[in-house]
Design an enzyme around this catalytic site. Structure first.
Site, PDB file in Angstrom:
ATOM      1  N   CYS A 170       0.802  -1.223   0.000  1.00 41.14           N
ATOM      2  CA  CYS A 170       0.000   0.000   0.000  1.00 41.14           C
ATOM      3  C   CYS A 170       0.839   1.279   0.000  1.00 41.14           C
ATOM      4  O   CYS A 170       0.289   2.373  -0.059  1.00 41.14           O
ATOM      5  CB  CYS A 170      -0.950   0.005   1.195  1.00 41.14           C
ATOM      6  SG  CYS A 170      -2.037  -1.431   1.209  1.00 41.14           S
ATOM      7  N   HIS A 310      -2.249   8.259   6.344  1.00 45.36           N
ATOM      8  CA  HIS A 310      -2.502   6.927   5.781  1.00 45.36           C
ATOM      9  C   HIS A 310      -3.833   6.407   6.313  1.00 45.36           C
ATOM     10  O   HIS A 310      -4.658   5.916   5.549  1.00 45.36           O
ATOM     11  CB  HIS A 310      -1.367   5.975   6.140  1.00 45.36           C
ATOM     12  CG  HIS A 310      -1.489   4.629   5.532  1.00 45.36           C
ATOM     13  ND1 HIS A 310      -1.462   4.428   4.162  1.00 45.36           N
ATOM     14  CD2 HIS A 310      -1.655   3.388   6.078  1.00 45.36           C
ATOM     15  CE1 HIS A 310      -1.597   3.136   3.895  1.00 45.36           C
ATOM     16  NE2 HIS A 310      -1.724   2.480   5.052  1.00 45.36           N
ATOM     17  N   GLU A 321       0.129   5.581  13.733  1.00 42.28           N
ATOM     18  CA  GLU A 321       0.508   6.738  12.922  1.00 42.28           C
ATOM     19  C   GLU A 321       0.465   8.025  13.744  1.00 42.28           C
ATOM     20  O   GLU A 321       1.377   8.855  13.654  1.00 42.28           O
ATOM     21  CB  GLU A 321      -0.420   6.849  11.709  1.00 42.28           C
ATOM     22  CG  GLU A 321      -0.070   7.981  10.766  1.00 42.28           C
ATOM     23  CD  GLU A 321      -0.945   8.010   9.524  1.00 42.28           C
ATOM     24  OE1 GLU A 321      -0.625   8.782   8.599  1.00 42.28           O
ATOM     25  OE2 GLU A 321      -1.953   7.260   9.464  1.00 42.28           O
ATOM     26  N   LYS A 342      -9.251   8.447   3.112  1.00 45.67           N
ATOM     27  CA  LYS A 342      -9.764   7.092   2.923  1.00 45.67           C
ATOM     28  C   LYS A 342     -11.156   6.939   3.536  1.00 45.67           C
ATOM     29  O   LYS A 342     -11.863   5.974   3.227  1.00 45.67           O
ATOM     30  CB  LYS A 342      -8.811   6.067   3.515  1.00 45.67           C
ATOM     31  CG  LYS A 342      -7.498   5.896   2.748  1.00 45.67           C
ATOM     32  CD  LYS A 342      -6.662   4.790   3.359  1.00 45.67           C
ATOM     33  CE  LYS A 342      -5.331   4.615   2.630  1.00 45.67           C
ATOM     34  NZ  LYS A 342      -4.393   5.737   2.915  1.00 45.67           N
ATOM     35  N   HIS A 347      -9.774   2.405   0.662  1.00 44.89           N
ATOM     36  CA  HIS A 347      -8.325   2.204   0.558  1.00 44.89           C
ATOM     37  C   HIS A 347      -7.993   1.642  -0.812  1.00 44.89           C
ATOM     38  O   HIS A 347      -8.368   0.516  -1.142  1.00 44.89           O
ATOM     39  CB  HIS A 347      -7.874   1.252   1.665  1.00 44.89           C
ATOM     40  CG  HIS A 347      -6.399   1.126   1.812  1.00 44.89           C
ATOM     41  ND1 HIS A 347      -5.493   1.805   1.014  1.00 44.89           N
ATOM     42  CD2 HIS A 347      -5.637   0.391   2.698  1.00 44.89           C
ATOM     43  CE1 HIS A 347      -4.267   1.495   1.378  1.00 44.89           C
ATOM     44  NE2 HIS A 347      -4.325   0.649   2.397  1.00 44.89           N
ATOM     45  N   PHE A 408       1.874  -3.387   3.855  1.00 45.31           N
ATOM     46  CA  PHE A 408       2.266  -4.709   4.349  1.00 45.31           C
ATOM     47  C   PHE A 408       3.736  -4.945   4.000  1.00 45.31           C
ATOM     48  O   PHE A 408       4.197  -4.611   2.902  1.00 45.31           O
ATOM     49  CB  PHE A 408       1.424  -5.807   3.703  1.00 45.31           C
ATOM     50  CG  PHE A 408       0.041  -5.957   4.291  1.00 45.31           C
ATOM     51  CD1 PHE A 408      -0.434  -5.105   5.265  1.00 45.31           C
ATOM     52  CD2 PHE A 408      -0.791  -6.989   3.860  1.00 45.31           C
ATOM     53  CE1 PHE A 408      -1.699  -5.265   5.807  1.00 45.31           C
ATOM     54  CE2 PHE A 408      -2.061  -7.160   4.394  1.00 45.31           C
ATOM     55  CZ  PHE A 408      -2.522  -6.288   5.366  1.00 45.31           C
TER      56      PHE A 408
END
Length: 420
Positions: A170, A310, A321, A342, A347, A408
């Protein structure tokens, strides 16, 4: 031409997203706080634990000529649509060459995808099983290749300086833009078409993400399912689409009289080295990426007035975050308008860094930070001043913004931009 100090600017933007088929409609949707999430229809989704997603607002088959669309995976279709819009927005009226005013050897593309042509792969496997070998499309391999979107955009604009596809889950779209910046700074190219794309709304990826407990199962209220920072958040919502920017050396842009949206200050990179899928809970890796960004640019924490987070709407990731930002930018982040877009787009995986860069660039250009929607009860670990729950006006003068992307594998990419 070789230099490591060339100023890089954004001269064109393009997007096709769950909020709109182009940049203008996407930006309007972001400012309006409109959700692009909706129920998934059809028998193949009926038995899934997750039956919601954020499909593209405009199907690419309605935009591209049918003979071309049939040879492209959906991810490449999105990338081509966004890239063509960005190319025209930058003022280019033809592919690279004399008519465009840029030599093909000075033009590159870096378009990323986290998963690549997964729908092509799975659909053609179904064809093989159900209809036999001879019915498998001869275009299957070029369609499923992760570098297909970048390669097809390169063919469209006649790019010969390099066609690249970084793959970091991502964080892929953001890493693509960072790589493009370095192509220009090191003199490999004067102009680079960069961004991210993804098209993975298919039963298999959805089932896999759902079984990882990564996705929201709020099937009854799709528009409220993506809810970063809310106490009730239960995972991300899968989206699709692409976001692309035209990056250019400031010198080249000035010579052709191009409109400049903003300057790209640079990027910060790190790896968590913690877990293949879970975020490091203290935000250690994210903090390292932000610090790397500050150390490699002249950006000061106090100068950051906007951040596109994010913030995927997962219980662990959102808080990690925030912890990281506090570590590096300081406990007092009242001056930072944080947008978690998002909450509206879902996403887009490898496409997230592309479309969220477009949103960050527009926020600086228009001096407006989009809202974060669906926050009904704010998480106790999030200061209300950090989250923009409505459009926030950004200050006048020289201001800077950051776009965060994590993936990931522990990939962390942070991009910074400054108004002009």
């Amino acid at each position: 031409m070789s230099s490591t100090n060339r100023t890089v600017v954004v001269t064109g933007i393009g997007a096709t997203t769950p909020l709109g088929g182009d940049t203008a409609s996407t930006w309007e949707g972001l400012l309006a706080g409109r959700s692009g999430v909706r129920p998934l229809e059809g028998e193949r989704f009926a038995e899934l634990p997750v039956r919601i997603a954020a499909p593209a607002a405009v199907d690419p088959g309605e935009v591209l000529p049918r003979p071309l669309a049939r040879k492209l995976d959906r991810s490449a279709q999105f990338a081509l649509i966004a890239a063509k819009e960005a190319w025209a927005d930058a003022g280019f009226t033809a592919p690279a060459g004399d008519e465009a005013g840029i030599a093909p050897e000075r033009l590159g593309t870096v378009i990323a995808s986290g998963i690549g042509g997964v729908t092509t792969l799975l659909d053609q496997y179904d064809v093989l099983k159900e209809k036999g070998v001879r019915r498998v499309s001869p275009h299957t391999v070029p369609m499923l290749m992760p570098n297909g979107p970048s390669a097809n955009v390169g063919l469209e604009v006649n790019a010969r300086a390099g066609v690249h596809t970084p793959v970091s889950a991502c964080a892929s779209g953001a890493e693509a833009i960072g790589y493009a910046v370095e192509m220009i700074r090191t003199g490999r190219a004067d102009v680079v078409v960069a961004g991210g794309t993804e098209a993975a709304i298919h039963p298999l990826p959805i089932a896999a993400f759902a079984n990882m407990m990564a996705m929201s199962k709020n099937n009854d209220h799709p528009e409220h399912a993506s809810r970063p920072y809310d106490k009730g958040r239960d995972g991300f919502v899968l989206g699709e689409g692409a976001g692309v920017v035209i990056l250019e050396s400031a010198e080249h842009a000035a010579k052709r009289g191009a409109r400049v949206y903003c300057e790209v200050l640079g990027q910060g990179l790190s790896a968590d080295s913690h877990h293949i899928a879970q975020p490091e809970p203290t935000g250690r890796g994210v903090a390292a990426a932000v610090q790397n960004l500050l150390d490699s640019t002249d950006l000061k924490p106090a100068e950051v007035v906007h951040l596109n987070a994010h913030a995927t709407s997962t219980p662990q990731g959102d808080i990690a975050e925030i912890k990281a930002l506090r570590k590096v930018l300081g406990d007092d982040l009242d001056h930072v308008a944080i947008s978690a877009t998002k909450s509206m787009t879902g996403h887009l995986l490898g496409g997230a860094g592309g479309i969220e860069t477009v949103a960050t660039v527009l926020a600086l250009y228009h001096r407006l930070a989009p809202p974060t929607i669906n926050i009904e009860e704010l998480d106790d670990e999030v200061d209300p001043a950090l989250v923009s729950s409505e459009v926030r006006k950004l200050p006048e003068g020289s201001i800077s913004a950051i776009n965060n992307s994590f993936g990931f594998g522990g990939h962390n990419v942070v991009l910074a931009f400054r108004s002009v």
